[in-house]
Each structure stands twice: as C-alpha cells, then as structure tokens.
Design a protein around this motif. Structure first.
Motif, PDB file in Angstrom:
ATOM      1  N   PRO A   8       0.869  -1.183   0.000  1.00 63.40           N
ATOM      2  CA  PRO A   8       0.000   0.000   0.000  1.00 63.40           C
ATOM      3  C   PRO A   8       0.905   1.232   0.000  1.00 63.40           C
ATOM      4  CG  PRO A   8      -0.537  -1.479   1.850  1.00 63.40           C
ATOM      5  CD  PRO A   8       0.734  -1.972   1.243  1.00 63.40           C
ATOM      6  N   ILE A   9       0.399   2.343  -0.473  1.00 68.22           N
ATOM      7  CA  ILE A   9       1.153   3.585  -0.277  1.00 68.22           C
ATOM      8  C   ILE A   9       0.703   4.100   1.088  1.00 68.22           C
ATOM      9  CG2 ILE A   9       1.748   4.163  -2.637  1.00 68.22           C
ATOM     10  CD1 ILE A   9      -0.788   5.915  -2.717  1.00 68.22           C
ATOM     11  N   PHE A  10       1.666   4.407   1.944  1.00 71.49           N
ATOM     12  CA  PHE A  10       1.338   4.673   3.345  1.00 71.49           C
ATOM     13  C   PHE A  10       0.958   6.136   3.557  1.00 71.49           C
ATOM     14  CE2 PHE A  10       4.361   1.085   3.201  1.00 71.49           C
ATOM     15  CZ  PHE A  10       3.507   0.103   3.688  1.00 71.49           C
ATOM     16  N   TYR A  11       0.014   6.339   4.469  1.00 69.11           N
ATOM     17  CA  TYR A  11      -0.385   7.715   4.812  1.00 69.11           C
ATOM     18  C   TYR A  11       0.771   8.426   5.485  1.00 69.11           C
ATOM     19  CZ  TYR A  11      -5.369   6.725   4.111  1.00 69.11           C
ATOM     20  OH  TYR A  11      -6.585   6.419   3.578  1.00 69.11           O
ATOM     21  N   VAL A  12       0.885   9.698   5.158  1.00 69.65           N
ATOM     22  CA  VAL A  12       1.999  10.459   5.745  1.00 69.65           C
ATOM     23  C   VAL A  12       1.540  11.279   6.956  1.00 69.65           C
ATOM     24  CG1 VAL A  12       3.471  10.573   3.707  1.00 69.65           C
ATOM     25  CG2 VAL A  12       1.642  12.238   3.983  1.00 69.65           C
ATOM     26  N   ASN A  13       0.541  10.750   7.698  1.00 72.03           N
ATOM     27  CA  ASN A  13       0.148  11.492   8.898  1.00 72.03           C
ATOM     28  C   ASN A  13       0.938  11.048  10.124  1.00 72.03           C
ATOM     29  OD1 ASN A  13      -1.039   9.022   8.994  1.00 72.03           O
ATOM     30  ND2 ASN A  13      -2.930   9.721   9.934  1.00 72.03           N
ATOM     31  N   GLY A  19       4.357  -2.204  11.692  1.00 70.18           N
ATOM     32  CA  GLY A  19       3.281  -2.728  10.837  1.00 70.18           C
ATOM     33  C   GLY A  19       3.555  -2.413   9.372  1.00 70.18           C
ATOM     34  N   HIS A  20       3.936  -1.165   9.086  1.00 69.39           N
ATOM     35  CA  HIS A  20       4.273  -0.799   7.702  1.00 69.39           C
ATOM     36  C   HIS A  20       5.498  -1.598   7.252  1.00 69.39           C
ATOM     37  CE1 HIS A  20       2.795   3.213   9.441  1.00 69.39           C
ATOM     38  NE2 HIS A  20       1.790   2.749   8.723  1.00 69.39           N
ATOM     39  N   ALA A  21       6.457  -1.714   8.173  1.00 67.51           N
ATOM     40  CA  ALA A  21       7.713  -2.394   7.825  1.00 67.51           C
ATOM     41  C   ALA A  21       7.450  -3.844   7.429  1.00 67.51           C
ATOM     42  CB  ALA A  21       8.689  -2.334   8.996  1.00 67.51           C
ATOM     43  N   TYR A  22       6.477  -4.471   8.105  1.00 69.59           N
ATOM     44  CA  TYR A  22       6.193  -5.871   7.771  1.00 69.59           C
ATOM     45  C   TYR A  22       5.791  -5.998   6.295  1.00 69.59           C
ATOM     46  CZ  TYR A  22       3.981 -10.423   7.476  1.00 69.59           C
ATOM     47  OH  TYR A  22       3.645 -11.699   7.079  1.00 69.59           O
ATOM     48  N   PHE A  42       9.167  -6.113 -10.718  1.00 75.90           N
ATOM     49  CA  PHE A  42       9.157  -4.675 -10.437  1.00 75.90           C
ATOM     50  C   PHE A  42       8.449  -4.484  -9.102  1.00 75.90           C
ATOM     51  CE2 PHE A  42       7.720  -0.264 -10.793  1.00 75.90           C
ATOM     52  CZ  PHE A  42       8.855   0.340 -11.317  1.00 75.90           C
ATOM     53  N   PHE A  43       9.060  -3.697  -8.220  1.00 77.26           N
ATOM     54  CA  PHE A  43       8.542  -3.543  -6.858  1.00 77.26           C
ATOM     55  C   PHE A  43       8.299  -2.062  -6.591  1.00 77.26           C
ATOM     56  CE2 PHE A  43      10.434  -3.700  -2.237  1.00 77.26           C
ATOM     57  CZ  PHE A  43       9.239  -3.243  -1.706  1.00 77.26           C
ATOM     58  N   GLN A  44       7.052  -1.753  -6.233  1.00 71.24           N
ATOM     59  CA  GLN A  44       6.712  -0.347  -5.964  1.00 71.24           C
ATOM     60  C   GLN A  44       6.126  -0.147  -4.574  1.00 71.24           C
ATOM     61  OE1 GLN A  44       5.069   2.515  -8.915  1.00 71.24           O
ATOM     62  NE2 GLN A  44       3.200   2.380  -7.701  1.00 71.24           N
ATOM     63  N   THR A  45       6.565   0.921  -3.931  1.00 70.67           N
ATOM     64  CA  THR A  45       5.941   1.373  -2.696  1.00 70.67           C
ATOM     65  C   THR A  45       5.848   2.891  -2.790  1.00 70.67           C
ATOM     66  OG1 THR A  45       6.002   1.235  -0.283  1.00 70.67           O
ATOM     67  CG2 THR A  45       8.114   1.529  -1.370  1.00 70.67           C
ATOM     68  N   GLY A  46       5.388   3.537  -1.716  1.00 68.77           N
ATOM     69  CA  GLY A  46       5.304   4.998  -1.782  1.00 68.77           C
ATOM     70  C   GLY A  46       4.439   5.564  -0.682  1.00 68.77           C
ATOM     71  N   THR A  47       4.005   6.803  -0.874  1.00 62.52           N
ATOM     72  CA  THR A  47       3.221   7.468   0.170  1.00 62.52           C
ATOM     73  C   THR A  47       1.952   8.104  -0.395  1.00 62.52           C
ATOM     74  OG1 THR A  47       4.829   9.282  -0.069  1.00 62.52           O
ATOM     75  CG2 THR A  47       5.018   7.901   1.884  1.00 62.52           C
ATOM     76  N   ASP A  48       0.925   8.075   0.468  1.00 67.54           N
ATOM     77  CA  ASP A  48      -0.422   8.545   0.152  1.00 67.54           C
ATOM     78  C   ASP A  48      -0.569   9.885   0.874  1.00 67.54           C
ATOM     79  OD1 ASP A  48      -3.112   8.737  -0.326  1.00 67.54           O
ATOM     80  OD2 ASP A  48      -3.664   6.844   0.646  1.00 67.54           O
ATOM     81  N   PHE A  90       9.453   4.537  -5.899  1.00 68.98           N
ATOM     82  CA  PHE A  90       8.812   5.092  -4.710  1.00 68.98           C
ATOM     83  C   PHE A  90       7.908   6.206  -5.214  1.00 68.98           C
ATOM     84  CE2 PHE A  90       8.171   7.734  -1.086  1.00 68.98           C
ATOM     85  CZ  PHE A  90       8.237   6.911   0.019  1.00 68.98           C
ATOM     86  N   ILE A  91       6.611   5.978  -5.141  1.00 65.97           N
ATOM     87  CA  ILE A  91       5.677   6.963  -5.713  1.00 65.97           C
ATOM     88  C   ILE A  91       5.068   7.825  -4.618  1.00 65.97           C
ATOM     89  CG2 ILE A  91       3.675   5.382  -5.642  1.00 65.97           C
ATOM     90  CD1 ILE A  91       2.845   6.637  -8.357  1.00 65.97           C
ATOM     91  N   ARG A  92       4.814   9.085  -4.939  1.00 65.64           N
ATOM     92  CA  ARG A  92       4.100   9.983  -4.024  1.00 65.64           C
ATOM     93  C   ARG A  92       2.858  10.457  -4.770  1.00 65.64           C
ATOM     94  NH1 ARG A  92       7.900  14.690  -2.004  1.00 65.64           N
ATOM     95  NH2 ARG A  92       5.974  15.050  -0.815  1.00 65.64           N
TER      96      ARG A  92
END
Ligand code: MSP
Length: 509
Positions: A8-13, A19-22, A42-48, A90-92
């Motif tokens: 998931p792209i993680f919330y930046v609050n 939990g995110h690290a897992y 191809f591996f993507q993560t990022g922030t919401d 890493f997408i924002r």
C-alpha cells in the motif's frame, strides 16, 4: 514469469512503524525470491499524501501541509534501506505525473457516464477516510478500527457507479479462486458482495477539504483520497502510454493488511473495469501485528519504530523475526523478548554455529578449500536428499507466501546438519590418516548443505546471506534452479572463514 509487486502507499500522517515495515519486508522478500527463481520483477511502494487526516496532522504539527508531507514521505523512503528493502519505484500521490493521470482517468470515466452528481448523507470515519455502512459499526455505533464515532455528513458530491460492476466482480472472484488470498479474505469479500453494493462517493467539496486533486470537470471539488490513491498502482508503472505498462500490469500482485481489504477488493477492481483495464492478478492479505492483543497503530500510539529495532538487532534479525513469527494472513504478537529469543536460538545457536563450526573445520582440516569427496554414505545421502527436498518445498512455500513454513523447512535442515556434525565428529576423523577420504566427504557434504541454506536465505536475510555466500564462495549470479543439484561447489575453490554471523545478544545489551 513477470511479477509487479506493490505495498500500500502509506499515509503520511505519522512516521513508519513496524506494521508498515512488515508489508515492505514481505514485498521485498517476494521480490528477491522471484528474481532468484528467474522472474522479471518490479517492486513499488510509496506514500499517500492527500486527504483530511493529512491536513489535520500537518496542522497539529504546526507545519505547512506541503512541507509536512515531504518530511514524512522522506522518512518512509529513508526507512526502507535500513531494512534492506529495495523498491524499484517510490511513488508519491503529490507527484505531478500521478496527479495528471488521476485527472485523465476521472475525465474518461465521467465521459463514459460512470460518474454522476447527487446528494449524499452518510456516516463518515475520518480515520478510514471513507463512509461506513451501519452494518460495519460496532454495537456501540463506533468505527471498528478506530473505535471513534463516525460523523453524520450530508453534502452534494460526485459518485462512481460502482454498483454497476457488482455482478461482474462476483463472477470474476468466483472464476479466479486465487484472486484474493488467503481464502478467508476471499470469503469475506464474497459475503460482503452478497448484499447490494452502493455507489462510491468520489469527491469532497473544496469548501471542506482543499488538499486533494481537483476534479477535472468541476473545480469546486477535489478527488476522494481512495480514488486518488488506488490509481498509484498504475500511474507508477506508466499508465497509459508508458512502454512497460502492459507488461507489468499483467503481473500485478498487491500486498495489503486486512484493514484496507474493501478498497482493494471492491473499489479498485470496479474502477479498473470502468477504465477498461483488466483487474490485477492477485491480492495478498495479511493480518495485524499486535502488542498486548491490540493492533499496533499510530492512532493508538503503541508503535515500534523499525529504525530502533534495526539499531538493536540488525536488519537480518528483524526481517527473519517478521517472516518467521507471523503466519501470513493471521495476526501475530510483537514483543522484544520474542525477537531476542529468535535471534539467540534460531540465528546464533542454530544457523550461526553451524556455519562457524563447519567453516572452521574446513579451514583446519581441508586447508580452507572445498575438498574432493569420496563416495557418499547412506547418512551423507540422506542429508543431501533432505537439502534438495528442502529447496523444492521452500520454493512451493515461498510461492504460496507461507514464509513461516518455508523457514521451518530450512531450520529442519539446519538441525539435521548440526546433528550430522556430532555423529560424524570430523575432529576425530582428522586424527586418523586412514579416514582422510571420509573426512573430505563429510566436510564436502557440510559445505554443500551450507550452500543450499545460503541460497534459501538470500531473499529473507540478504545481508547475512551475502556474507555466507562470500565465505563459500557462491556464484552470485546462480539462481535457485542452479542450486537444486548436489556437488555444485567446485573442489579446490577457496573457503573463507568470514565473521561471526549472529553474535548472541544479551538481554538489555
Ligand atoms: N494510505 C492507505 C493505503 C492506500 S493504498 C492505495 C493506508 N495507509 S496506512 O498508512 O494506514 O497503511 C496501512 C497498511 O500498513 C496496512 O494495510 C498494512 O500494510 C500496514 N500496517 C499498518 N499497521 C499494521 C499492523 N499493525 N500490522 C500489520 N500491518 C500493518 O491505509
């Protein structure tokens, strides 16, 4: 095969926690495993970064929202290398390219007649950033995840005709048993879909929330954060015109925890259908890390920071603990005592000792070279068979995301090899020149066992496995298939003792 794996792209609050690290470690492990097994990955993560709760968090921190999201996004980006998590992208969601794609998609779905304007009243949970149905609430009328009362909200908004795709979605899930896994979550989604689906409210009036992507067809509104966020999975790989989009999308597999099952299993496939795209290939759903029976979460405040864990135990131990301790799909409990126990017993005693004992004996009794073996005894053959069977089972288990079981297979071989050392007592053989060939065979069998273990551990503990591989030395380019044979290490090749892989850690050290 082609695999496009996403977190998931993680919330930046709030800052990253365990939990995110897992999820990030699981995605990275799958990615490394699939590459080892010959796949293109191809591996993507990022922030919401849009939505109510981000604005609130920025206000609470007294920082301008654009600066705030940049700071927290950077914290996520900087956390992953500490855990040896190496995404390709890493997408924002504040990236201009992502925002433009969201707008183009909204316009297209609107032009096709799948978006309409209407009044809406509902119960809105700010924590979830979505309207909840009465059925979802606890008996006391609270949000089941945040344990806060949802707000009654009435306003005019735009809606996506999600209900139109309900039957298509049910048919798709039924025709593709692997679409959502483990099965308990597939059943949960099918049960949810047994009731009529409501349309999805996809806008927020600018008067209430301005931190979002403006609707291209009505500037008085911004896009609902989930409609914006889910699109990251395609904007990040170049939808619509990117040269690799089609190739990666055909292999798309999303990784999430059960908290966001509904947006991923219901909103997202129907959105894709409305855009004229095929659904993702699979959705993998895991459980929660709990502390004292409660979900680890930033809203509760009971979080463990990945950086602190890595500083205490090292990235390899943290990764091993996460993958070994949790059965994928079920909840697990975190405690520092449990990490310490895994470190000292599984890693220091079992694996670390096996390596250091074996390599020390090769150094002392075989001039630090891979020896030439004689004929294998029944016992040697048993260990060789167990290693090759382990690699085959490990491969199946990794493909099923059953990391815990894959590691149990690996540790069975480690236990076997430690017993093999005791029963064959190479130090005794070394005293008798008549046993020279037997000694070479035993040491060779041990080195081959270490090779198979190193191969299997590469995706799990990349740092430690790199040291193990350098000690043997292993061909860094060899894939899993090349290791599924016996007698791969060339006799005469130099063996290095290397450093102690996993020194014991004392409590409170
Ligand atoms: N921004 C949304 C996701 C949008 S994806 C298009 C979001 N972000 S989040 O920051 O709240 O992250 C939720 C995810 O973090 C979970 O689905 C899971 O991957 C991970 N986890 C957060 N807490 C967790 C636990 N306590 N245990 C396991 N995973 C956890 O939702």
């Amino acid at each position: 095969m082609t695999l496009y794996i996403s977190t998931p792209i993680f919330y930046v609050n709030a800052q990253p926690h365990l939990g995110h690290a897992y999820t990030a470690v699981v995605a990275d492990t799958i990615c490394r495993f699939a590459r080892l097994d010959g796949d293109q990955v191809f591996f993507q993560t990022g922030t919401d970064e849009h939505g109510d709760k981000i604005v609130q968090a920025a206000q609470a921190a007294g920082v301008e929202v654009g600066d705030y999201v940049a700071q927290i996004s950077a914290m996520f980006r900087e956390t992953w290398p500490l855990l040896e998590v190496a995404p390709d992208n890493f997408i924002r969601t504040t990236d201009p390219a992502h925002m433009a794609t969201v707008q183009a998609i909204l316009q297209r779905v609107y032009d096709n007649g799948d978006i309409y304007f209407s009044d809406y009243s509902g119960l809105y949970c700010k924590g979830c950033e979505r309207f909840l149905t009465e059925k979802e609430l606890t008996e006391g009328g609270l949000c089941p995840d945040h344990l806060t009362p949802p707000e009654a909200v009435t306003e005019q908004n735009y809606f996506f005709k999600m209900s139109r795709y309900q039957q298509w979605l049910i048919d798709h899930i039924q025709a593709n048993p692997d679409f959502i896994q483990p099965e308990r979550y597939r059943n949960e989604v099918l049960s949810f879909l047994s009731e009529p689906l409501e349309d999805l409210c996809i806008s927020r009036p600018v008067s209430r929330l301005s931190w979002g992507i403006p609707l291209p067809f009505d500037q008085r509104f911004v896009t609902y954060v989930w409609f914006d966020a889910l699109i990251n999975y395609i904007s990040g790989i170049g939808y619509p015109d990117g040269p690799d989009f089609g190739r990666w999308w055909a292999g798309a597999e999303h990784l999430i925890a059960k908290d966001i099952l509904k947006p991923h299993a219901i909103f997202w496939p129907t959105m894709l259908k409305a855009m004229g795209l095929p659904p993702y290939r699979r959705l993998h759903v895991h459980g929660y890390w709990n502390i004292n029976e409660t979900k680890m979460s930033k809203s509760i405040g009971n979080v463990v920071r990945p950086g602190e864990m890595v500083a205490e135990f090292g990235a390899d131990t943290v990764r091993y603990f996460l993958l070994r301790e949790m059965s994928f799909g079920l909840d697990s409990s975190y405690s520092p005592e449990a990490v310490l126990a895994r470190r000292n017993s599984d890693l220091a005693n079992d694996l670390g000792n096996l390596f250091s004992r074996s390599l020390t004996m090769v150094k002392n009794f075989a001039a630090a070279q891979v020896p030439t073996p004689g004929p294998l005894s029944a016992e040697d053959q048993e260990l060789a068979d167990a290693c090759l069977k382990m690699l085959a089972d490990y491969r199946d288990k990794m493909r099923e995301m059953a990391f815990r079981q894959a590691l149990e297979r690996v540790w069975e071989v480690i236990g076997r090899a430690n017993r093999y050392i005791v029963t064959n007592a190479p130090w005794e053989l070394a005293k008798d020149p008549a046993q020279a060939e037997r000694l070479r065979t035993v040491l060779h069998t041990l080195l081959e066992t270490l090779r198979c273990l190193t191969c299997a551990l590469q995706p799990i503990m990349p740092g430690a496995a790199a040291k193990m591989a350098a000690a043997l030395p292993l061909d860094p380019a060899a894939g899993l298939a090349a290791h599924q044979a016996w007698g791969v290490l060339p006799p005469g090749a130099p063996v290095n003792l290397g450093e102690n892989l996993f020194p014991r850690i004392k409590k409170g050290q």
